[in-house]
Design a protein around this motif. Structure first.
Motif, PDB file in Angstrom:
ATOM      1  N   ASN A  58      43.105  29.393  48.547  1.00 14.95           N
ATOM      2  CA  ASN A  58      41.797  29.891  48.159  1.00 14.95           C
ATOM      3  C   ASN A  58      41.914  31.408  48.019  1.00 14.95           C
ATOM      4  O   ASN A  58      42.642  32.037  48.805  1.00 14.95           O
ATOM      5  CB  ASN A  58      40.750  29.549  49.206  1.00 14.95           C
ATOM      6  N   TYR A  59      41.191  31.963  47.036  1.00 17.99           N
ATOM      7  CA  TYR A  59      41.316  33.381  46.737  1.00 17.99           C
ATOM      8  C   TYR A  59      39.961  34.053  46.631  1.00 17.99           C
ATOM      9  O   TYR A  59      38.966  33.435  46.238  1.00 17.99           O
ATOM     10  CB  TYR A  59      42.052  33.584  45.405  1.00 17.99           C
ATOM     11  N   ALA A  60      39.950  35.352  46.927  1.00 17.49           N
ATOM     12  CA  ALA A  60      38.776  36.154  46.626  1.00 17.49           C
ATOM     13  C   ALA A  60      38.630  36.227  45.112  1.00 17.49           C
ATOM     14  O   ALA A  60      39.638  36.258  44.385  1.00 17.49           O
ATOM     15  CB  ALA A  60      38.933  37.555  47.211  1.00 17.49           C
ATOM     16  N   ASP A  61      37.403  36.266  44.638  1.00 21.26           N
ATOM     17  CA  ASP A  61      37.171  36.309  43.190  1.00 21.26           C
ATOM     18  C   ASP A  61      37.863  37.506  42.549  1.00 21.26           C
ATOM     19  O   ASP A  61      38.326  37.423  41.413  1.00 21.26           O
ATOM     20  CB  ASP A  61      35.666  36.370  42.907  1.00 21.26           C
ATOM     21  N   SER A  62      37.942  38.602  43.274  1.00 22.78           N
ATOM     22  CA  SER A  62      38.492  39.834  42.725  1.00 22.78           C
ATOM     23  C   SER A  62      39.995  39.756  42.437  1.00 22.78           C
ATOM     24  O   SER A  62      40.527  40.598  41.700  1.00 22.78           O
ATOM     25  CB  SER A  62      38.219  41.005  43.675  1.00 22.78           C
ATOM     26  N   VAL A  63      40.682  38.767  43.006  1.00 26.64           N
ATOM     27  CA  VAL A  63      42.138  38.681  42.806  1.00 26.64           C
ATOM     28  C   VAL A  63      42.572  37.394  42.124  1.00 26.64           C
ATOM     29  O   VAL A  63      43.767  37.220  41.842  1.00 26.64           O
ATOM     30  CB  VAL A  63      42.890  38.831  44.145  1.00 26.64           C
ATOM     31  N   LYS A  64      41.645  36.497  41.840  1.00 31.94           N
ATOM     32  CA  LYS A  64      42.006  35.223  41.200  1.00 31.94           C
ATOM     33  C   LYS A  64      42.698  35.470  39.870  1.00 31.94           C
ATOM     34  O   LYS A  64      42.263  36.302  39.074  1.00 31.94           O
ATOM     35  CB  LYS A  64      40.750  34.377  40.974  1.00 31.94           C
ATOM     36  N   GLY A  65      43.798  34.741  39.659  1.00 26.00           N
ATOM     37  CA  GLY A  65      44.551  34.892  38.425  1.00 26.00           C
ATOM     38  C   GLY A  65      45.574  36.008  38.455  1.00 26.00           C
ATOM     39  O   GLY A  65      46.423  36.107  37.562  1.00 26.00           O
ATOM     40  N   ARG A  66      45.506  36.850  39.477  1.00 26.36           N
ATOM     41  CA  ARG A  66      46.466  37.973  39.587  1.00 26.36           C
ATOM     42  C   ARG A  66      47.349  37.854  40.818  1.00 26.36           C
ATOM     43  O   ARG A  66      48.515  38.254  40.781  1.00 26.36           O
ATOM     44  CB  ARG A  66      45.706  39.303  39.638  1.00 26.36           C
ATOM     45  N   PHE A  67      46.816  37.334  41.906  1.00 24.42           N
ATOM     46  CA  PHE A  67      47.554  37.213  43.166  1.00 24.42           C
ATOM     47  C   PHE A  67      47.885  35.751  43.436  1.00 24.42           C
ATOM     48  O   PHE A  67      47.106  34.863  43.096  1.00 24.42           O
ATOM     49  CB  PHE A  67      46.730  37.742  44.338  1.00 24.42           C
ATOM     50  N   THR A  68      49.026  35.531  44.076  1.00 26.96           N
ATOM     51  CA  THR A  68      49.429  34.187  44.472  1.00 26.96           C
ATOM     52  C   THR A  68      49.922  34.206  45.908  1.00 26.96           C
ATOM     53  O   THR A  68      50.831  34.967  46.246  1.00 26.96           O
ATOM     54  CB  THR A  68      50.545  33.651  43.571  1.00 26.96           C
ATOM     55  N   ILE A  69      49.304  33.373  46.746  1.00 25.03           N
ATOM     56  CA  ILE A  69      49.746  33.243  48.125  1.00 25.03           C
ATOM     57  C   ILE A  69      50.646  32.019  48.234  1.00 25.03           C
ATOM     58  O   ILE A  69      50.407  30.994  47.589  1.00 25.03           O
ATOM     59  CB  ILE A  69      48.541  33.134  49.092  1.00 25.03           C
ATOM     60  N   SER A  70      51.690  32.145  49.034  1.00 29.88           N
ATOM     61  CA  SER A  70      52.595  31.017  49.272  1.00 29.88           C
ATOM     62  C   SER A  70      53.126  31.130  50.701  1.00 29.88           C
ATOM     63  O   SER A  70      52.955  32.152  51.357  1.00 29.88           O
ATOM     64  CB  SER A  70      53.747  31.024  48.263  1.00 29.88           C
ATOM     65  N   ARG A  71      53.748  30.057  51.158  1.00 27.01           N
ATOM     66  CA  ARG A  71      54.295  30.067  52.513  1.00 27.01           C
ATOM     67  C   ARG A  71      55.581  29.273  52.558  1.00 27.01           C
ATOM     68  O   ARG A  71      55.807  28.372  51.750  1.00 27.01           O
ATOM     69  CB  ARG A  71      53.274  29.530  53.514  1.00 27.01           C
ATOM     70  N   ASP A  72      56.402  29.613  53.532  1.00 26.44           N
ATOM     71  CA  ASP A  72      57.626  28.879  53.818  1.00 26.44           C
ATOM     72  C   ASP A  72      57.525  28.458  55.273  1.00 26.44           C
ATOM     73  O   ASP A  72      57.740  29.272  56.181  1.00 26.44           O
ATOM     74  CB  ASP A  72      58.843  29.771  53.569  1.00 26.44           C
TER      75      ASP A  72
END
Length: 122
Positions: A58-72
């Motif tokens: 889930n993302y803040a509207d201000s970063v949607k389409g520009r930021f990607t969160i991932s985990r290992d």
């Protein structure tokens, strides 16, 4: 005890990219949600992105389409890929995680790191 250490911040020009990393260490049995927050001077701490243990994001509207969160999960790490950076993205970015420290307790406690500075300027 549990520690979170962020890395990857720095100075970047508008339109550039950075990849932030956060490693969780210490007494860890399992980790549920992991998140990135940011705080610019004079503003409130803002949730940027969150990822569940199953990978739902889930993302803040201000970063949607520009930021990607991932985990290992094998590395107890969370990442934030930031593209098309804008001056208003400049802030201290910190990671946050819900950690269950042992098998005897089903409680998850929240921990967060000290943060890494992101500066966006030409």
């Amino acid at each position: 005890q549990v520690q979170l250490v962020e890395s990857g911040g720095g100075l970047v020009q508008p339109g550039g990219s950075l990849r932030l990393s956060c490693v969780v260490s210490g007494s860890i049995y399992s980790i549920n949600d992991m998140a990135w927050y940011r705080q610019a001077p004079g503003t409130q701490r803002e949730l940027v992105a969150v990822i569940s243990s199953g990978g739902r994001t889930n993302y803040a509207d201000s970063v949607k389409g520009r930021f990607t969160i991932s985990r290992d999960n094998a590395k107890n790490s969370v990442y934030l890929q930031m593209n098309s950076l804008k001056p208003e993205d400049a802030a201290v970015y910190s990671c946050d995680a819900g950690v269950r420290s042992n098998a005897k307790s089903d409680r998850f406690d929240r921990y967060w790191g000290k943060g890494t500075q992101v500066t966006v300027s030409s």
